[in-house]
Every structure is written in C-alpha cells, then in structure tokens.
Motif scaffolding. Structure first.
Motif, mmCIF file in Angstrom:
data_model
loop_
_atom_site.group_PDB
_atom_site.id
_atom_site.type_symbol
_atom_site.label_atom_id
_atom_site.label_comp_id
_atom_site.label_asym_id
_atom_site.label_seq_id
_atom_site.Cartn_x
_atom_site.Cartn_y
_atom_site.Cartn_z
ATOM 1 N N GLU A 10 23.660 13.418 -39.157
ATOM 2 C CA GLU A 10 23.498 14.400 -38.085
ATOM 3 C C GLU A 10 22.056 14.446 -37.611
ATOM 4 O OE1 GLU A 10 24.969 18.148 -39.413
ATOM 5 O OE2 GLU A 10 26.954 17.357 -39.863
ATOM 6 N N VAL A 11 21.126 14.139 -38.512
ATOM 7 C CA VAL A 11 19.714 14.168 -38.141
ATOM 8 C C VAL A 11 19.419 13.098 -37.092
ATOM 9 C CG1 VAL A 11 17.356 13.858 -39.008
ATOM 10 C CG2 VAL A 11 19.034 15.122 -40.366
ATOM 11 N N SER A 12 19.977 11.905 -37.279
ATOM 12 C CA SER A 12 19.727 10.857 -36.292
ATOM 13 C C SER A 12 20.352 11.213 -34.942
ATOM 14 C CB SER A 12 20.250 9.507 -36.784
ATOM 15 O OG SER A 12 21.650 9.532 -36.929
ATOM 16 N N GLY A 13 21.474 11.904 -34.961
ATOM 17 C CA GLY A 13 22.073 12.367 -33.711
ATOM 18 C C GLY A 13 21.197 13.391 -33.010
ATOM 19 N N MET A 14 20.584 14.282 -33.791
ATOM 20 C CA MET A 14 19.675 15.265 -33.199
ATOM 21 C C MET A 14 18.422 14.586 -32.659
ATOM 22 S SD MET A 14 19.979 18.708 -35.512
ATOM 23 C CE MET A 14 19.646 17.942 -37.085
ATOM 24 N N VAL A 15 17.930 13.572 -33.345
ATOM 25 C CA VAL A 15 16.757 12.844 -32.865
ATOM 26 C C VAL A 15 17.094 12.116 -31.564
ATOM 27 C CG1 VAL A 15 15.177 10.951 -33.389
ATOM 28 C CG2 VAL A 15 15.719 12.631 -35.143
ATOM 29 N N LEU A 16 18.290 11.534 -31.488
ATOM 30 C CA LEU A 16 18.709 10.893 -30.235
ATOM 31 C C LEU A 16 18.792 11.900 -29.097
ATOM 32 C CD1 LEU A 16 21.467 8.412 -31.456
ATOM 33 C CD2 LEU A 16 19.209 7.855 -30.568
ATOM 34 N N GLY A 17 19.316 13.062 -29.382
ATOM 35 C CA GLY A 17 19.372 14.113 -28.365
ATOM 36 C C GLY A 17 17.982 14.551 -27.934
ATOM 37 N N LEU A 18 17.075 14.690 -28.899
ATOM 38 C CA LEU A 18 15.697 15.075 -28.581
ATOM 39 C C LEU A 18 15.010 13.995 -27.738
ATOM 40 C CD1 LEU A 18 13.385 17.096 -29.011
ATOM 41 C CD2 LEU A 18 12.787 15.789 -31.054
ATOM 42 N N LEU A 19 15.237 12.732 -28.075
ATOM 43 C CA LEU A 19 14.669 11.650 -27.270
ATOM 44 C C LEU A 19 15.220 11.661 -25.846
ATOM 45 C CD1 LEU A 19 14.583 8.685 -29.802
ATOM 46 C CD2 LEU A 19 12.630 9.840 -28.775
ATOM 47 N N ALA A 20 16.502 11.955 -25.705
ATOM 48 C CA ALA A 20 17.095 12.027 -24.366
ATOM 49 C C ALA A 20 16.479 13.174 -23.563
ATOM 50 C CB ALA A 20 18.607 12.197 -24.466
ATOM 51 N N VAL A 21 16.288 14.316 -24.199
ATOM 52 C CA VAL A 21 15.670 15.460 -23.510
ATOM 53 C C VAL A 21 14.239 15.123 -23.109
ATOM 54 C CG1 VAL A 21 14.853 17.820 -23.851
ATOM 55 C CG2 VAL A 21 17.166 17.198 -24.533
ATOM 56 N N ILE A 22 13.499 14.509 -24.028
ATOM 57 C CA ILE A 22 12.119 14.119 -23.713
ATOM 58 C C ILE A 22 12.107 13.138 -22.544
ATOM 59 C CG2 ILE A 22 10.141 12.794 -24.590
ATOM 60 C CD1 ILE A 22 10.689 14.092 -27.331
ATOM 61 N N TRP A 23 13.047 12.200 -22.534
ATOM 62 C CA TRP A 23 13.081 11.192 -21.481
ATOM 63 C C TRP A 23 13.447 11.805 -20.136
ATOM 64 C CZ3 TRP A 23 16.908 7.958 -18.886
ATOM 65 C CH2 TRP A 23 16.384 6.767 -18.381
ATOM 66 N N PHE A 24 14.470 12.679 -20.127
ATOM 67 C CA PHE A 24 14.932 13.260 -18.860
ATOM 68 C C PHE A 24 14.015 14.349 -18.322
ATOM 69 C CE2 PHE A 24 19.162 11.489 -19.991
ATOM 70 C CZ PHE A 24 19.369 10.782 -18.826
ATOM 71 N N ILE A 25 13.261 15.007 -19.193
ATOM 72 C CA ILE A 25 12.365 16.076 -18.737
ATOM 73 C C ILE A 25 10.914 15.618 -18.711
ATOM 74 C CG2 ILE A 25 11.479 18.375 -19.304
ATOM 75 C CD1 ILE A 25 14.274 19.078 -20.284
ATOM 76 N N GLY A 26 10.508 14.821 -19.687
ATOM 77 C CA GLY A 26 9.109 14.413 -19.802
ATOM 78 C C GLY A 26 8.635 13.531 -18.675
ATOM 79 N N VAL A 27 9.431 12.560 -18.277
ATOM 80 C CA VAL A 27 9.014 11.638 -17.217
ATOM 81 C C VAL A 27 8.850 12.370 -15.881
ATOM 82 C CG1 VAL A 27 9.650 9.576 -15.903
ATOM 83 C CG2 VAL A 27 9.980 9.620 -18.374
ATOM 84 N N PRO A 28 9.845 13.158 -15.422
ATOM 85 C CA PRO A 28 9.622 13.878 -14.161
ATOM 86 C C PRO A 28 8.471 14.883 -14.239
ATOM 87 C CG PRO A 28 11.957 13.847 -14.678
ATOM 88 C CD PRO A 28 11.232 13.318 -15.870
ATOM 89 N N LEU A 29 8.292 15.517 -15.387
ATOM 90 C CA LEU A 29 7.192 16.467 -15.536
ATOM 91 C C LEU A 29 5.837 15.762 -15.423
ATOM 92 C CD1 LEU A 29 6.460 19.426 -16.164
ATOM 93 C CD2 LEU A 29 6.407 18.790 -18.568
ATOM 94 N N VAL A 66 13.423 2.746 -26.246
ATOM 95 C CA VAL A 66 13.217 1.752 -27.307
ATOM 96 C C VAL A 66 13.440 2.388 -28.673
ATOM 97 C CG1 VAL A 66 11.485 0.282 -28.419
ATOM 98 C CG2 VAL A 66 11.704 0.282 -25.932
ATOM 99 N N LEU A 67 12.888 3.590 -28.882
ATOM 100 C CA LEU A 67 13.119 4.299 -30.148
ATOM 101 C C LEU A 67 14.592 4.636 -30.339
ATOM 102 C CD1 LEU A 67 10.080 6.743 -30.348
ATOM 103 C CD2 LEU A 67 10.506 4.715 -31.743
ATOM 104 N N ALA A 68 15.250 5.071 -29.271
ATOM 105 C CA ALA A 68 16.675 5.398 -29.361
ATOM 106 C C ALA A 68 17.492 4.160 -29.713
ATOM 107 C CB ALA A 68 17.153 6.001 -28.040
ATOM 108 N N THR A 69 17.118 3.007 -29.153
ATOM 109 C CA THR A 69 17.813 1.772 -29.498
ATOM 110 C C THR A 69 17.637 1.442 -30.973
ATOM 111 O OG1 THR A 69 17.449 0.948 -27.262
ATOM 112 C CG2 THR A 69 18.015 -0.684 -28.945
ATOM 113 N N GLY A 70 16.412 1.584 -31.462
ATOM 114 C CA GLY A 70 16.152 1.320 -32.876
ATOM 115 C C GLY A 70 16.931 2.242 -33.797
#
Length: 133
Positions: A10-29, A66-70
């Motif tokens: 479940e931890v890796s799933g949460m990390v994937l979700g966090l990476l997705a949030v960072i990607w979708f919010i961080g880049v436009p910000l 890249v991290l999400a792929t790994g």
C-alpha cells in the motif's frame, strides 16, 4: 495467488499517488511562477528567477514519471510500468527537444567572432591600404 511477500504494498501505491499529484500540480505551478516572475519587475533581474522556475518544472516533468516507472517495475505492476514508462519517455524526449531548440537558437543569436588583430581586407576596384599589398 501470489506469495505473501510479492504483492504490491500500500505504501508504494501511496507513493505513486503522491508522484501523480506532484506531477499534475507541480509542473503547472512552476510554469505559473515562471510567467509571474517574467512579467513582474525588471526583465534582466528576473531572468534568473524565470529560468530557475522553468528548470524546476522540467525536473518535475521528467523525474516524477521516471520514479513512478521504477516503483512500478520494482513492485511488479506491469501495466502501470508500461504506461508510466511511455509517459516518462515522452517527457524526457520533449525536454531534450526543448533544450536542443534553445541551444540552437542561442547559437544563432551569438555574435560572430572578432577578426584577428592586424587583419586587413582588400576590396576590388580600389587601392590597397594593407601593409605589404
């Protein structure tokens, strides 16, 4: 049925979700901050700040997939690994193409090198003022 230690945690799933949030919010910000920095104040002083925000956007844009792929490869999430791998490849290629284009534009804007000292150009139809000529 999988063995007890081979299921994705479940931890890796949460990390994937966090990476997705960072990607979708961080880049436009970061892009928004770069635009805000570019259009406020002195253009020469803010050029470094704008470049820093653009570099941060490029890093987030490429590193998160890249991290999400790994993580997906490590936790045996095959379909997600392929999806994130394709997204990561597209993002890296996009950033490399942008860097190449910027380097090419900078090369075209660079002034020509100065002529060597003592250079004298002779022109046809006139007297030669060059020494030895």
């Amino acid at each position: 049925m999988r063995a007890k230690g081979t299921e994705p945690s479940e931890v890796s799933g949460m990390v994937l979700g966090l990476l997705a949030v960072i990607w979708f919010i961080g880049v436009p910000l970061c892009l928004w901050q770069a635009l805000a920095t570019a259009f406020t104040g002195d253009a020469e002083l803010d050029r470094g700040g704008t470049n820093a925000w653009l570099a941060a956007a490029a890093v987030i844009f490429t590193v998160a997939p890249v991290l999400a792929t790994g993580i997906c490869v490590f936790t045996a999430r095959v379909v997600r690994a392929w999806i994130f791998g394709l997204v990561a490849t597209a993002c890296v290629l996009f950033v490399l193409a942008s860097l190449y284009t910027e380097a090419r534009q900078a090369e075209l804007r660079r002034p020509p090198p100065p002529l060597p000292s003592g250079y004298c150009a002779e022109y046809s139809g006139g007297d030669s003022d060059c020494p030895g000529g």
